[in-house]
Design an enzyme around this catalytic site. Structure first.
Site, PDB file in Angstrom:
ATOM      1  N   THR A 141      32.061  13.245  14.781  1.00  0.00           N
ATOM      2  CA  THR A 141      32.163  11.908  15.356  1.00  0.00           C
ATOM      3  C   THR A 141      31.180  10.980  14.644  1.00  0.00           C
ATOM      4  O   THR A 141      30.032  11.339  14.408  1.00  0.00           O
ATOM      5  CB  THR A 141      31.891  11.913  16.866  1.00  0.00           C
ATOM      6  OG1 THR A 141      32.871  12.735  17.491  1.00  0.00           O
ATOM      7  CG2 THR A 141      31.990  10.508  17.452  1.00  0.00           C
ATOM      8  N   PHE A 143      29.113   7.542  14.742  1.00  0.00           N
ATOM      9  CA  PHE A 143      28.544   6.555  15.667  1.00  0.00           C
ATOM     10  C   PHE A 143      28.007   5.388  14.869  1.00  0.00           C
ATOM     11  O   PHE A 143      27.532   5.562  13.748  1.00  0.00           O
ATOM     12  CB  PHE A 143      27.393   7.169  16.477  1.00  0.00           C
ATOM     13  CG  PHE A 143      27.814   8.263  17.414  1.00  0.00           C
ATOM     14  CD1 PHE A 143      28.008   9.563  16.956  1.00  0.00           C
ATOM     15  CD2 PHE A 143      28.012   8.001  18.766  1.00  0.00           C
ATOM     16  CE1 PHE A 143      28.403  10.575  17.814  1.00  0.00           C
ATOM     17  CE2 PHE A 143      28.412   9.018  19.635  1.00  0.00           C
ATOM     18  CZ  PHE A 143      28.609  10.300  19.157  1.00  0.00           C
TER      19      PHE A 143
END
Lengths: 238, 238
Positions: A141, A143
């Protein structure tokens, strides 16, 4: 400072009650985090850094796999384990929770499972029934760090833009060619509904470079002449 | 024939136990229906028609607005009412359900509400607490009809493609310019993770035209030389 929602992270950073906010923007399996993209249309905050975190999901429960009729987790975690769930728990209902930690916290009955982290398993005393159930093993992921200022030029930067184009043949291509003809690489493009006109879109683009690079500066000037709306969302070191 | 999931619609149509499947592909407010896009990577079915349906959402409950602590609905409905929920029910937990009808069916307690249709209100005897809570009044969902054959050329057609490009500066622009330089209009572009390599994407494009149009045929040939992977997902009358 933990926040309940992505919108709250933007709000706290806008109020400057925190120095920076950290929001998820994209997962390598499930794709864009659309709440975050949509928030960028309504803020003056700038992206100033990015963080990539590998993500592994585990099925936590006090019951056995055959007993599970309900799975709690964050929608991104459910999406990242979609194939596994379809194969192993096709009949279980999926319940969306605000976070994977919240999913673990609310999972008590043996017919219920949570998709969450190893640390949630320890924290909420919930055994790991099946480890690593993510569909794609390299599950990462990305960010973004958001704040009032963008980062200065380092010579190895990335810049995020959002723009709209007119609805005519070649309009998106013309916008992208202002970057392409200067050899500026796009690492990503996402379209989202503009929410202003039916089937009108905004495009989110990440490019390699910094607005203080001369080629990027010229390309941005040209893009502003081509597109009805262009905004630089920020730059950060790669 | 009702199906429980989007994957099931594809499966029934692939088995030819039905003549056609109908799947949602895009909402004008919430954007792409990513499950449907991802399914197109794993099927030989073709798009042969599209349907646009206006969608209005209502808050249904036996309780009063101030009492509501939980809202049940399909994730797309929750997304299409996100701003309304943030304003009027910021503290309520949101529970994902397989459909808006299922949300209405499971909503019994006065502290719980469902986002669903007027007909669900009648069917499940659940009063409409607040009508039309969608964030954008022109809220339209586009559905695709999938089956074993694509539609023939009518002269006013739309065609869906999926392709990947190499990771180099201008690669996406080069792909799009094969269409742009022939005046072929794109009505839409979506990127999705390829699920094969980290940060590699596939692009879903809708263009105005039919593979039997001479300009589209030449553009597709050129696209196949430029891109490592190109597939026509089908054509249908606009």
């Amino acid at each position: 400072v933990p926040c309940r929602t992505i919108a709250d992270v933007f709000l706290e950073a806008e109020r400057q009650s925190v120095d920076y906010g950290v929001v998820p923007v994209e997962n390598s399996t499930a794709g864009a985090v659309i709440n975050t993209l949509d928030q960028f249309l309504e803020t003056d905050l700038l992206v100033c850094a990015e963080i990539e975190l590998p993500v592994s999901h585990n099925l936590l429960s006090k019951g056995k796999l055959a007993e599970i009729t309900r799975v709690n987790s964050h929608p991104q975690a459910l999406a990242q384990c979609r194939r596994w769930l379809a194969e192993h728990l096709p009949r279980a209902s999926q319940v969306e929770t605000p976070s994977t930690a919240a999913a673990a916290q609310m999972t008590r009955d043996p017919d219920t499972a949570a998709i969450a982290t190893e640390s949630a398993s320890v924290l909420y005393d919930l055994p790991i029934l099946v480890p690593h159930i993510e569909d794609v093993s390299t599950n990462v992921t990305r960010f973004l760090v958001i704040g009032p200022h963008q980062s200065g030029r380092t010579g190895r930067d990335r810049t995020a833009l959002v723009f709209t184009v007119d609805d005519r043949a070649g309009a998106l291509c013309a916008a992208l060619s202002t970057l392409a003809k200067r050899g500026i690489n796009l690492s990503r493009i996402e379209s989202r509904p503009s929410r202003r006109r039916l089937w009108e879109y905004v495009f989110f683009v990440d490019l390699d470079g910094h607005p203080d690079d001369s080629d990027v500066a010229v390309a941005l000037d040209e893009l502003r002449q081509t597109c009805s709306f262009v905004r630089v969302l920020g730059s950060w070191p790669r």
